[in-house]
Enzyme design. Sequence first.
Site, PDB file in Angstrom:
ATOM      1  N   LYS A 124       0.348  -1.544   0.109  1.00 51.68           N
ATOM      2  CA  LYS A 124       0.399   0.031   0.234  1.00 51.68           C
ATOM      3  C   LYS A 124       0.630   0.839  -0.156  1.00 51.68           C
ATOM      4  O   LYS A 124       0.391   2.760  -0.883  1.00 51.68           O
ATOM      5  CB  LYS A 124      -0.746   0.270   1.568  1.00 51.68           C
ATOM      6  CG  LYS A 124      -1.783  -1.440   1.690  1.00 51.68           C
ATOM      7  CD  LYS A 124      -2.560  -1.329   0.204  1.00 51.68           C
ATOM      8  CE  LYS A 124      -3.757  -2.383   0.757  1.00 51.68           C
ATOM      9  NZ  LYS A 124      -2.844  -4.182   0.965  1.00 51.68           N
ATOM     10  N   LYS A 159      -8.492   1.862   4.056  1.00 48.95           N
ATOM     11  CA  LYS A 159      -7.730   0.219   4.100  1.00 48.95           C
ATOM     12  C   LYS A 159      -6.984   0.451   5.221  1.00 48.95           C
ATOM     13  O   LYS A 159      -5.969   1.197   5.126  1.00 48.95           O
ATOM     14  CB  LYS A 159      -7.690  -0.321   2.670  1.00 48.95           C
ATOM     15  CG  LYS A 159      -6.365   0.770   2.018  1.00 48.95           C
ATOM     16  CD  LYS A 159      -6.986   0.239   0.777  1.00 48.95           C
ATOM     17  CE  LYS A 159      -5.732   1.249  -0.380  1.00 48.95           C
ATOM     18  NZ  LYS A 159      -5.498   0.771  -1.368  1.00 48.95           N
ATOM     19  N   ARG A 209      -4.932  -4.935 -12.470  1.00 49.70           N
ATOM     20  CA  ARG A 209      -3.756  -5.388 -12.245  1.00 49.70           C
ATOM     21  C   ARG A 209      -3.066  -5.752 -13.601  1.00 49.70           C
ATOM     22  O   ARG A 209      -3.357  -6.103 -14.588  1.00 49.70           O
ATOM     23  CB  ARG A 209      -3.981  -7.289 -11.825  1.00 49.70           C
ATOM     24  CG  ARG A 209      -2.228  -7.221 -11.914  1.00 49.70           C
ATOM     25  CD  ARG A 209      -1.582  -7.094 -10.959  1.00 49.70           C
ATOM     26  NE  ARG A 209      -2.218  -6.810  -9.999  1.00 49.70           N
ATOM     27  CZ  ARG A 209      -2.535  -7.173  -8.411  1.00 49.70           C
ATOM     28  NH1 ARG A 209      -2.108  -8.677  -8.362  1.00 49.70           N
ATOM     29  NH2 ARG A 209      -3.018  -7.756  -7.052  1.00 49.70           N
ATOM     30  N   ARG A 224     -10.503  -5.557 -12.753  1.00 54.87           N
ATOM     31  CA  ARG A 224     -11.199  -7.034 -11.517  1.00 54.87           C
ATOM     32  C   ARG A 224     -12.884  -6.384 -11.530  1.00 54.87           C
ATOM     33  O   ARG A 224     -12.425  -4.967 -10.965  1.00 54.87           O
ATOM     34  CB  ARG A 224     -10.236  -6.994 -10.504  1.00 54.87           C
ATOM     35  CG  ARG A 224      -9.370  -7.912 -11.140  1.00 54.87           C
ATOM     36  CD  ARG A 224      -8.302  -8.062 -10.160  1.00 54.87           C
ATOM     37  NE  ARG A 224      -7.673  -7.335  -9.591  1.00 54.87           N
ATOM     38  CZ  ARG A 224      -6.834  -6.113  -9.014  1.00 54.87           C
ATOM     39  NH1 ARG A 224      -6.547  -7.718  -8.378  1.00 54.87           N
ATOM     40  NH2 ARG A 224      -6.017  -5.072  -8.906  1.00 54.87           N
ATOM     41  N   ARG A 232     -15.214  -3.340  -3.812  1.00 57.57           N
ATOM     42  CA  ARG A 232     -14.377  -3.912  -4.353  1.00 57.57           C
ATOM     43  C   ARG A 232     -13.705  -4.907  -5.737  1.00 57.57           C
ATOM     44  O   ARG A 232     -14.608  -5.532  -5.480  1.00 57.57           O
ATOM     45  CB  ARG A 232     -13.577  -5.000  -2.896  1.00 57.57           C
ATOM     46  CG  ARG A 232     -13.736  -3.491  -1.894  1.00 57.57           C
ATOM     47  CD  ARG A 232     -13.311  -4.862  -0.553  1.00 57.57           C
ATOM     48  NE  ARG A 232     -14.512  -6.119  -0.910  1.00 57.57           N
ATOM     49  CZ  ARG A 232     -15.054  -6.935   0.375  1.00 57.57           C
ATOM     50  NH1 ARG A 232     -13.776  -7.140   0.956  1.00 57.57           N
ATOM     51  NH2 ARG A 232     -15.675  -7.758   0.505  1.00 57.57           N
ATOM     52  N   ASP A 272      -1.410  -1.910  -9.297  1.00 61.92           N
ATOM     53  CA  ASP A 272      -3.470  -2.073  -9.279  1.00 61.92           C
ATOM     54  C   ASP A 272      -3.558  -0.685  -9.791  1.00 61.92           C
ATOM     55  O   ASP A 272      -2.959   0.545  -9.388  1.00 61.92           O
ATOM     56  CB  ASP A 272      -3.712  -2.127  -8.203  1.00 61.92           C
ATOM     57  CG  ASP A 272      -3.649  -3.340  -7.621  1.00 61.92           C
ATOM     58  OD1 ASP A 272      -3.791  -4.309  -8.685  1.00 61.92           O
ATOM     59  OD2 ASP A 272      -3.806  -4.310  -6.864  1.00 61.92           O
ATOM     60  N   GLU A 280      -1.580   0.674  -5.854  1.00 62.57           N
ATOM     61  CA  GLU A 280      -0.808  -0.891  -5.624  1.00 62.57           C
ATOM     62  C   GLU A 280       0.283  -0.602  -6.277  1.00 62.57           C
ATOM     63  O   GLU A 280       0.117  -0.445  -6.839  1.00 62.57           O
ATOM     64  CB  GLU A 280      -1.576  -1.559  -4.543  1.00 62.57           C
ATOM     65  CG  GLU A 280      -2.882  -1.321  -3.265  1.00 62.57           C
ATOM     66  CD  GLU A 280      -3.319  -2.634  -2.783  1.00 62.57           C
ATOM     67  OE1 GLU A 280      -3.123  -4.002  -2.611  1.00 62.57           O
ATOM     68  OE2 GLU A 280      -4.735  -2.497  -2.427  1.00 62.57           O
ATOM     69  N   ASN A 282       2.288  -4.213  -6.022  1.00 62.46           N
ATOM     70  CA  ASN A 282       2.497  -6.181  -4.989  1.00 62.46           C
ATOM     71  C   ASN A 282       3.482  -6.529  -5.554  1.00 62.46           C
ATOM     72  O   ASN A 282       3.955  -6.588  -6.635  1.00 62.46           O
ATOM     73  CB  ASN A 282       0.978  -6.418  -5.911  1.00 62.46           C
ATOM     74  CG  ASN A 282      -0.238  -5.754  -5.375  1.00 62.46           C
ATOM     75  OD1 ASN A 282      -0.667  -5.959  -3.887  1.00 62.46           O
ATOM     76  ND2 ASN A 282      -1.188  -5.042  -6.293  1.00 62.46           N
TER      77      ASN A 282
END
Length: 314
Positions: A124, A159, A209, A224, A232, A272, A280, A282
């Site tokens: 994050k 979050k 993604r 997504r 979400r 993301d 984000e 990842n």
Amino acid sequence: MKLAFLADPLSGFKIYKDSTFAMMREAARRGHAIYAFEQSDMALEGGIVSAQISEITLTGDGDDWFRATPKANARLSEFDAVILRKDPPFDMEYVYCTYLLDLAEKQGACVVNKAQAVRDHNEKLSITQFSEYTSPTLVTSDSTRLRDFHAEHGDVIFKPLDGMGGAGIFRIRSDGMNLGSVIESLTDLGRVTIMAQRYIPEIVKGDKRILVIGGKPVPFSLARIPQAGEVRGNLAAGGIGVAQPLTRRDREIAEALGPTLAARGLLLVGLDVIGDFLTEVNVTSPTCFQEITEQAGFDVAAMFIDAVEQVAGK
């Protein structure tokens, strides 16, 4: 090559969508030897980092997909590459794991992604290093600051900093309904630091993604898309994944960050992006290999194993 995968228990894999399985399958197709072990299998003894490791054979059977030899102790430096695929939470056990992998690297192991880089890039918080690509963001445990941020932006996502799969994410709209309760819960009454971000309406079109391998973006993202009123888009939260070509902005972000992250030892990264904004970075176990390959026809696992072969010098 001998490739050792540090992962969660193989018995829990959903191989129809698991990205680690896709990596293993491609590596086996090329004739590489596949091994697997878990975080709890590792040890430092006599100054040497080793693990109880099994050699894995893929059976081609969807229900009974692998055979494993009995575990045997082996130095991590004996393998051509150790591929870190342990899922979060990134707790202290995970941190200890990266310390052991640091030592293994000093003893000659090639670890992908590099342990220190994984430790240094909270998934994050890492976006704050690239603020020109992010929406307004606040990181704090202070309830007053969080309330002021909501008052300024009106529609905000809150979050935790250590979650995955969309767990613990809340949207608070302009009416402020449940604002106090969400802040108290996520911060544990001011004892835990969290992130707040201005809500990005383009989430209805998907949380994209974007996979970056060896500093270069995969040409397709997986959008997504949230379902049934969800905020979400995470697949684990019921989102539907749709592969699509990178937009100009997607490519701009990926090409700007990719070389920098690769130079830090992050061979595989999952960015993301919602709309035009990075949300984000990842680095622990980025997914979506199989969904992109099946829908877009681009072999992500082949690109990844190409990159592993290159860094391993094979």
